[in-house]
Design an enzyme around this catalytic site. Structure first.
Site, PDB file in Angstrom:
ATOM      1  N   ALA A  16       2.598  -1.926   4.362  1.00 26.65           N
ATOM      2  CA  ALA A  16       2.308  -0.907   5.365  1.00 26.65           C
ATOM      3  C   ALA A  16       1.810  -1.668   6.585  1.00 26.65           C
ATOM      4  CB  ALA A  16       1.243   0.027   4.844  1.00 26.65           C
ATOM      5  N   ASN A  25       1.328   3.785  11.363  1.00 28.56           N
ATOM      6  CA  ASN A  25       0.620   4.236  12.571  1.00 28.56           C
ATOM      7  C   ASN A  25       1.157   3.409  13.735  1.00 28.56           C
ATOM      8  OD1 ASN A  25      -0.996   2.239  10.803  1.00 28.56           O
ATOM      9  ND2 ASN A  25      -1.774   1.849  12.871  1.00 28.56           N
ATOM     10  N   TYR A  31      -8.528 -10.287   2.529  1.00 26.95           N
ATOM     11  CA  TYR A  31      -9.761  -9.590   2.925  1.00 26.95           C
ATOM     12  C   TYR A  31     -10.584  -9.117   1.723  1.00 26.95           C
ATOM     13  CZ  TYR A  31      -7.141  -5.202   2.186  1.00 26.95           C
ATOM     14  OH  TYR A  31      -6.385  -4.196   1.646  1.00 26.95           O
ATOM     15  N   GLU A  32      -9.965  -9.073   0.563  1.00 31.06           N
ATOM     16  CA  GLU A  32     -10.721  -8.677  -0.635  1.00 31.06           C
ATOM     17  C   GLU A  32     -11.667  -9.787  -1.080  1.00 31.06           C
ATOM     18  OE1 GLU A  32      -8.345  -6.291  -3.714  1.00 31.06           O
ATOM     19  OE2 GLU A  32      -6.785  -7.228  -2.514  1.00 31.06           O
ATOM     20  N   HIS A  83      -3.753   0.539  -5.176  1.00 29.33           N
ATOM     21  CA  HIS A  83      -3.054  -0.635  -5.692  1.00 29.33           C
ATOM     22  C   HIS A  83      -3.217  -0.641  -7.212  1.00 29.33           C
ATOM     23  CE1 HIS A  83      -2.422  -2.698  -1.774  1.00 29.33           C
ATOM     24  NE2 HIS A  83      -3.434  -1.931  -1.446  1.00 29.33           N
ATOM     25  N   SER A  96       0.824  -1.222   0.000  1.00 30.24           N
ATOM     26  CA  SER A  96       0.000   0.000   0.000  1.00 30.24           C
ATOM     27  C   SER A  96       0.851   1.262   0.000  1.00 30.24           C
ATOM     28  CB  SER A  96      -0.868   0.060   1.267  1.00 30.24           C
ATOM     29  OG  SER A  96      -1.610  -1.108   1.400  1.00 30.24           O
ATOM     30  N   HIS A 131      -5.161  -9.205  -1.515  1.00 28.89           N
ATOM     31  CA  HIS A 131      -5.345  -9.431  -0.077  1.00 28.89           C
ATOM     32  C   HIS A 131      -6.453 -10.452   0.163  1.00 28.89           C
ATOM     33  CE1 HIS A 131      -3.608  -5.364  -0.374  1.00 28.89           C
ATOM     34  NE2 HIS A 131      -2.995  -5.673   0.759  1.00 28.89           N
ATOM     35  N   HIS A 160      -7.378   4.337   6.283  1.00 22.16           N
ATOM     36  CA  HIS A 160      -6.627   3.828   5.137  1.00 22.16           C
ATOM     37  C   HIS A 160      -5.903   4.978   4.428  1.00 22.16           C
ATOM     38  CE1 HIS A 160      -5.462   1.128   1.949  1.00 22.16           C
ATOM     39  NE2 HIS A 160      -5.993   1.942   1.047  1.00 22.16           N
ATOM     40  N   MET A 183      -2.144  -6.876   7.204  1.00 18.87           N
ATOM     41  CA  MET A 183      -3.156  -7.756   6.604  1.00 18.87           C
ATOM     42  C   MET A 183      -2.640  -8.464   5.357  1.00 18.87           C
ATOM     43  SD  MET A 183      -6.176  -4.928   6.706  1.00 18.87           S
ATOM     44  CE  MET A 183      -6.313  -3.793   8.108  1.00 18.87           C
ATOM     45  N   SER A 184      -1.320  -8.572   5.243  1.00 22.03           N
ATOM     46  CA  SER A 184      -0.777  -9.145   3.999  1.00 22.03           C
ATOM     47  C   SER A 184       0.506  -9.916   4.285  1.00 22.03           C
ATOM     48  CB  SER A 184      -0.492  -8.019   3.004  1.00 22.03           C
ATOM     49  OG  SER A 184       0.577  -7.211   3.461  1.00 22.03           O
TER      50      SER A 184
HETATM   51  N1  HPA Z   1      -3.370  -2.695  11.419  1.00 22.25           N
HETATM   52  C1  HPA Z   1      -3.439  -3.546  10.388  1.00 22.25           C
HETATM   53  N2  HPA Z   1      -2.949  -3.270   9.182  1.00 22.25           N
HETATM   54  C2  HPA Z   1      -2.355  -2.077   9.006  1.00 22.25           C
HETATM   55  C3  HPA Z   1      -2.263  -1.138  10.045  1.00 22.25           C
HETATM   56  C4  HPA Z   1      -2.805  -1.470  11.315  1.00 22.25           C
HETATM   57  O1  HPA Z   1      -2.764  -0.696  12.284  1.00 22.25           O
HETATM   58  N3  HPA Z   1      -1.616  -0.044   9.547  1.00 22.25           N
HETATM   59  C5  HPA Z   1      -1.333  -0.330   8.241  1.00 22.25           C
HETATM   60  N4  HPA Z   1      -1.780  -1.558   7.915  1.00 22.25           N
END
Ligand code: HPA
Length: 280
Positions: free
Chosen positions: A119, A241, A91-92, A67, A36, A89, A253, A217-218
């Site tokens: 990320a 973050n 989750y998609e 993406h 990302s 992903h 996001h 998540m990847s």
């Molecule tokens: N959690 C999950 N996936 C992420 C995060 C997060 O805080 N930041 C960027 N991708």
């Protein structure tokens, strides 16, 4: 029960054939997955050839904003690369086999080393927003394993080892180069959850207690499959973050992509220097 993976090899070779008919004998030795907000790292590719995912038979198609959805072929610091500009992903809604299909294709095209980026949210209290983290190891908490189902031994072993999932030699190279270039580089464990929601404060706390430094998540499915195929892996997280126990703040996001784009420039610098040190 018939598993879709029973004809995995046939579908992989179909994709490989279709790609090879377009890349005129080019053989990538390295594969790179851009996460990302990191798609711009592909700008460094020399004379790139882009194949949109939808033009590759059997490839899933990317859906998330930020993406790009191209398989790129070209040289980075003289080395032949295949680059995923945008990943798939879980989750998609893709099956794990789809999420990891491109990794297998890239290996069959010739890539022996995989560099992954993502990320991620930091849970290590020493981390800052914008930090770069070298992935030392991972914890797989995704609900499905990409290797579930019948194993094709021509692709890899039934029970692949994960003791060196992120290659120690490559990590050492990355560490010493970062130091030489004065690029601050954290190191830690990446934990994968399926998403797509971000974590509750209690979940971030759990991630930390479980021994991770970052959550995302990847990456983990791709790294499992790369190891299954015998590839060496190097991974980086851009910490977009950080969970603060004392003052939990929301993340969006959009924040993730914005920080990633900025901090990704430093990752680009490190990657360029690193790639120059790798064998052709
Ligand atoms: N959690 C999950 N996936 C992420 C995060 C997060 O805080 N930041 C960027 N991708």
């Amino acid at each position: 029960m018939v598993y879709p993976s029973q004809d995995l090899k046939r579908r992989l070779l179909q994709s490989v054939d279709a790609i090879q008919s377009r890349i005129q004998g080019f053989e990538p030795h390295y594969a790179l997955i851009l996460g990302s907000g990191l798609g711009h790292l592909a700008e460094h590719l020399e004379q790139p050839l882009a194949i949109p995912y939808w033009e590759i038979p059997n490839f899933p198609v990317s859906t998330v904003a930020g993406h790009a959805g191209n398989l790129l072929f070209g040289r980075l610091a003289g080395r032949p690369f295949v680059v995923m500009q945008g990943r798939f992903h879980y989750y998609e809604g893709y099956a794990m086999e789809e999420v990891t299909f491109p990794v297998r294709v890239m290996k069959l095209l010739g890539a022996k080393t995989l560099i992954v980026s993502n990320a991620a949210g930091g849970v290590n209290p020493h981390f800052q927003v914008g930090d770069l983290m070298l992935i030392r190891d991972h914890i797989n908490l995704m609900p499905e394993n990409p290797l579930r189902g019948p194993n094709d031994p021509s692709l890899g072993p039934r029970f692949p080892s994960m003791h060196n999932a992120y290659d120690a030699t490559l990590r050492q190279k990355a560490r010493s180069l970062a130091e030489a270039l004065d690029i601050p580089l954290k190191e830690g464990v990446y934990l994968a959850l399926q998403g797509p929601n971000l974590e509750t404060p209690a979940e971030y706390r759990m991630v930390r207690i479980l021994g991770a430094d970052a959550v995302g998540m990847s990456t983990v499915p791709e790294v499992i499959v790369a190891n299954h195929m015998g590839m060496s892996v190097l991974g980086f997280s851009v910490i977009t973050n950080v969970f603060r126990e004392e003052a939990p703040e929301p993340t969006t996001h959009e924040d993730v992509v914005a920080v990633s784009e900025k901090a990704g420039k430093v990752l680009g610098q490190l990657l360029e220097a690193l790639i120059q040190e790798l064998p052709e």
